[in-house]
Design a protein around this motif. Structure first.
Motif, PDB file in Angstrom:
ATOM      1  N   GLU A 194      39.310  48.509  38.492  1.00  0.00           N
ATOM      2  CA  GLU A 194      39.563  47.031  38.258  1.00  0.00           C
ATOM      3  C   GLU A 194      41.012  46.567  37.911  1.00  0.00           C
ATOM      4  O   GLU A 194      41.118  45.566  38.240  1.00  0.00           O
ATOM      5  CB  GLU A 194      38.593  46.857  36.798  1.00  0.00           C
ATOM      6  N   GLN A 243      39.813  46.151  27.537  1.00  0.00           N
ATOM      7  CA  GLN A 243      39.337  45.554  26.495  1.00  0.00           C
ATOM      8  C   GLN A 243      37.912  45.408  26.688  1.00  0.00           C
ATOM      9  O   GLN A 243      36.932  45.724  25.729  1.00  0.00           O
ATOM     10  CB  GLN A 243      39.807  44.249  25.946  1.00  0.00           C
ATOM     11  N   ILE A 244      37.670  45.164  28.013  1.00  0.00           N
ATOM     12  CA  ILE A 244      36.039  44.820  28.361  1.00  0.00           C
ATOM     13  C   ILE A 244      35.422  46.290  28.222  1.00  0.00           C
ATOM     14  O   ILE A 244      34.286  46.184  27.809  1.00  0.00           O
ATOM     15  CB  ILE A 244      36.115  44.505  29.667  1.00  0.00           C
ATOM     16  N   ILE A 291      45.507  44.522  29.653  1.00  0.00           N
ATOM     17  CA  ILE A 291      44.825  44.789  28.309  1.00  0.00           C
ATOM     18  C   ILE A 291      43.705  44.117  28.427  1.00  0.00           C
ATOM     19  O   ILE A 291      42.470  44.823  27.812  1.00  0.00           O
ATOM     20  CB  ILE A 291      45.700  44.286  27.035  1.00  0.00           C
ATOM     21  N   ARG A 292      43.264  42.845  28.878  1.00  0.00           N
ATOM     22  CA  ARG A 292      41.945  42.273  29.043  1.00  0.00           C
ATOM     23  C   ARG A 292      40.843  43.058  29.690  1.00  0.00           C
ATOM     24  O   ARG A 292      39.736  43.121  29.326  1.00  0.00           O
ATOM     25  CB  ARG A 292      42.311  40.784  29.601  1.00  0.00           C
ATOM     26  N   VAL A 293      41.206  43.606  30.824  1.00  0.00           N
ATOM     27  CA  VAL A 293      40.345  44.405  31.470  1.00  0.00           C
ATOM     28  C   VAL A 293      40.121  45.743  30.823  1.00  0.00           C
ATOM     29  O   VAL A 293      38.869  46.140  30.933  1.00  0.00           O
ATOM     30  CB  VAL A 293      41.055  44.873  33.078  1.00  0.00           C
ATOM     31  N   ILE A 312      43.576  43.433  39.986  1.00  0.00           N
ATOM     32  CA  ILE A 312      44.299  42.473  39.371  1.00  0.00           C
ATOM     33  C   ILE A 312      45.508  42.022  40.574  1.00  0.00           C
ATOM     34  O   ILE A 312      46.238  42.731  40.972  1.00  0.00           O
ATOM     35  CB  ILE A 312      44.997  42.753  37.941  1.00  0.00           C
ATOM     36  N   GLU A 361      52.412  37.302  32.141  1.00  0.00           N
ATOM     37  CA  GLU A 361      50.748  37.726  31.949  1.00  0.00           C
ATOM     38  C   GLU A 361      50.295  38.813  32.501  1.00  0.00           C
ATOM     39  O   GLU A 361      49.093  39.311  32.400  1.00  0.00           O
ATOM     40  CB  GLU A 361      50.015  36.451  32.556  1.00  0.00           C
ATOM     41  N   ASP A 398      49.056  41.202  29.649  1.00  0.00           N
ATOM     42  CA  ASP A 398      47.791  40.576  28.966  1.00  0.00           C
ATOM     43  C   ASP A 398      46.714  40.855  30.005  1.00  0.00           C
ATOM     44  O   ASP A 398      45.573  41.093  29.489  1.00  0.00           O
ATOM     45  CB  ASP A 398      48.067  39.240  28.808  1.00  0.00           C
ATOM     46  N   GLN A 399      46.773  40.612  31.208  1.00  0.00           N
ATOM     47  CA  GLN A 399      45.740  40.750  32.207  1.00  0.00           C
ATOM     48  C   GLN A 399      45.267  42.120  32.178  1.00  0.00           C
ATOM     49  O   GLN A 399      44.012  42.542  32.338  1.00  0.00           O
ATOM     50  CB  GLN A 399      45.989  40.218  33.670  1.00  0.00           C
ATOM     51  N   ASP A 422      43.014  48.835  20.004  1.00  0.00           N
ATOM     52  CA  ASP A 422      44.335  48.280  20.199  1.00  0.00           C
ATOM     53  C   ASP A 422      45.440  49.156  21.161  1.00  0.00           C
ATOM     54  O   ASP A 422      45.362  50.389  20.851  1.00  0.00           O
ATOM     55  CB  ASP A 422      44.969  48.408  18.638  1.00  0.00           C
ATOM     56  N   PRO A 478      37.067  48.570  24.049  1.00  0.00           N
ATOM     57  CA  PRO A 478      37.694  47.934  22.894  1.00  0.00           C
ATOM     58  C   PRO A 478      38.746  48.554  22.005  1.00  0.00           C
ATOM     59  O   PRO A 478      38.569  49.741  21.841  1.00  0.00           O
ATOM     60  CB  PRO A 478      36.807  47.144  22.229  1.00  0.00           C
TER      61      PRO A 478
END
Length: 87
Positions: free
Chosen positions: A76, A36-37, A32-34, A80, A26, A29-30, A42, A40
């Motif tokens: 940020e 993307q906020i 990329i999630r940060v 994590i 994970e 994924d974490q 690809d 945004p």
């Protein structure tokens, strides 16, 4: 150092983060999630495992519109739990 980096960069620009973290599925994924906020898009991170498999090295490139985006993401991503270092 921050002032020199700020002066060297012309925006918008591509900026690559190298993140070292625990070898957990994970982690990517974490990260990329940060990202993307704030920016945004690809993303295709490059992921390498350490020799013993305990850590992952994740390189990911963003397109920053200003220096503040670079600073915010650095902070940020560093927050994590699985991340050990952000370069």
């Amino acid at each position: 150092m921050q002032t020199k980096l700020r002066e060297m960069l012309k925006f918008p620009c591509f900026f690559t983060y190298k993140i070292i973290g625990l070898s957990k599925p994970e982690l990517v994924d974490q990260i990329i999630r940060v990202i993307q906020i704030h920016i945004p898009g690809d993303y295709t991170p490059q992921v390498k495992s350490s020799h013993r498999g305990n850590y992952l090295s994740v390189s990911i490139t963003i397109c920053a519109k200003n220096f503040e985006q670079i600073e915010i993401l650095y902070h940020e991503i560093s927050q994590i739990n699985m991340v050990r270092m952000v370069l």
